[in-house]
Scaffold this active site. Structure first.
Site, short mmCIF file in Angstrom:
data_model
loop_
_atom_site.label_atom_id
_atom_site.label_comp_id
_atom_site.label_asym_id
_atom_site.label_seq_id
_atom_site.Cartn_x
_atom_site.Cartn_y
_atom_site.Cartn_z
N THR A 1 -25.99 -18.33 107.11
CA THR A 1 -26.08 -17.44 105.87
C THR A 1 -25.27 -16.04 106.45
O THR A 1 -24.68 -15.37 105.32
CB THR A 1 -27.44 -17.14 105.59
OG1 THR A 1 -27.96 -18.31 105.04
CG2 THR A 1 -27.42 -15.99 104.60
N SER B 1 -26.73 -24.25 109.31
CA SER B 1 -27.26 -25.03 110.30
C SER B 1 -28.02 -26.22 110.02
O SER B 1 -28.31 -26.66 110.89
CB SER B 1 -28.05 -23.76 111.06
OG SER B 1 -29.33 -23.42 110.43
N ASP C 1 -31.90 -21.67 109.20
CA ASP C 1 -32.87 -23.20 109.02
C ASP C 1 -33.01 -23.76 110.51
O ASP C 1 -34.21 -24.54 110.66
CB ASP C 1 -31.78 -24.28 108.38
CG ASP C 1 -31.87 -23.68 106.91
OD1 ASP C 1 -32.43 -22.44 106.54
OD2 ASP C 1 -31.18 -24.36 106.03
N1 ASP Z 1 -30.26 -20.99 104.59
C1 ASP Z 1 -29.57 -20.88 106.08
C2 ASP Z 1 -29.57 -19.59 106.52
O1 ASP Z 1 -30.52 -18.66 106.40
C3 ASP Z 1 -28.38 -21.71 105.99
C4 ASP Z 1 -28.38 -22.06 107.56
O2 ASP Z 1 -29.06 -22.46 108.06
O3 ASP Z 1 -27.12 -22.21 108.00
O4 ASP Z 1 -28.72 -19.37 107.45
#
Ligand code: ASP
Length: 209
Positions: A15, A62, A96
């Site tokens: 993110t 991730s 994640d």
């Molecule tokens: N929602 C996830 C984040 O907070 C996306 C990921 O893990 O890449 O980064």
């Protein structure tokens, strides 16, 4: 004049490198879209605390992290830290699986030098994105003497968590990484890390792996 610490930032996506359609969109975005150099350029303040170079290691959400990337990442971090001029590493990562990568590196990187994982809960395009300040704090931490020998660390939301104990507790809140009853190791004030404690468990250079 004392030289600035040299910090290498390895970009893996998440993110913190996410792009949404508008600045009010906090959840419906694409993770792992923006390159590491663009993230670095967005926070020129980090150049005051460290001599920074970026390396795009991968650019994924991730949730797509796999063993092969972990192994290559661990080897790359160890390789960089063997270079005498490199003082610390920052890894930008999706939240994640950030705690899993942090724990894996805590067991496999053979170095006392700081390794800091950092992510964001709001995409880079969001109003009040948390990525830039998290990145600035992470670079300061990776270049600090205080972080030497403390194992792999997580810098988010002005708090420092240890890789062994931290877990993500909320899907959207910026205060998400917590170490439950063990608590965080310290926090940031004006971009400076302040430690209150350290883990006594074996890690990094002293780990059995
Ligand atoms: N929602 C996830 C984040 O907070 C996306 C990921 O893990 O890449 O980064």
């Amino acid at each position: 004049m004392m030289r600035k610490p040299k910090v290498v930032i390895l970009g893996t996506g998440g993110t913190i490198a996410g792009r949404a359609g508008s600045n009010t969109e906090m959840t419906g975005y694409q993770a792992g879209e923006i390159g590491i150099q663009t993230l670095i350029n967005a926070v020129p303040e980090m150049l005051e605390v460290a001599d920074v170079t970026g390396e795009q290691f991968c650019n994924i959400g991730s949730f797509d992290m796999i063993d092969d990337i972990w192994l290559r990442l661990s080897r790359r971090v160890s390789e960089l830290l063997q270079q005498p001029e490199v003082d610390g590493i920052v890894i930008t990562h999706g939240t994640d699986t950030l705690e899993e990568t942090a724990y894996f590196l805590n067991l496999t990187v053979k170095s006392e030098k700081p390794v800091v994982l950092v992510g964001a809960m709001r995409p880079a395009t969001a109003m009040s994105a948390d990525g830039p300040v998290n990145l600035l704090n992470a670079v300061a931490l990776a270049g600090s003497q205080e972080a030497v020998g403390k194992g792999v660390l997580i810098a988010m939301n002005d708090q420092i968590n240890g890789a062994r104990d931290a877990t993500k507790t909320n899907t959207t809140h910026v205060e998400t990484f917590k170490s439950w009853e063990l608590g965080y190791l310290g926090y940031f004030q004006n971009g400076k890390p302040i430690f209150y404690k350290a883990s006594l468990r074996r890690h990094t250079a002293a780990a059995e792996f």
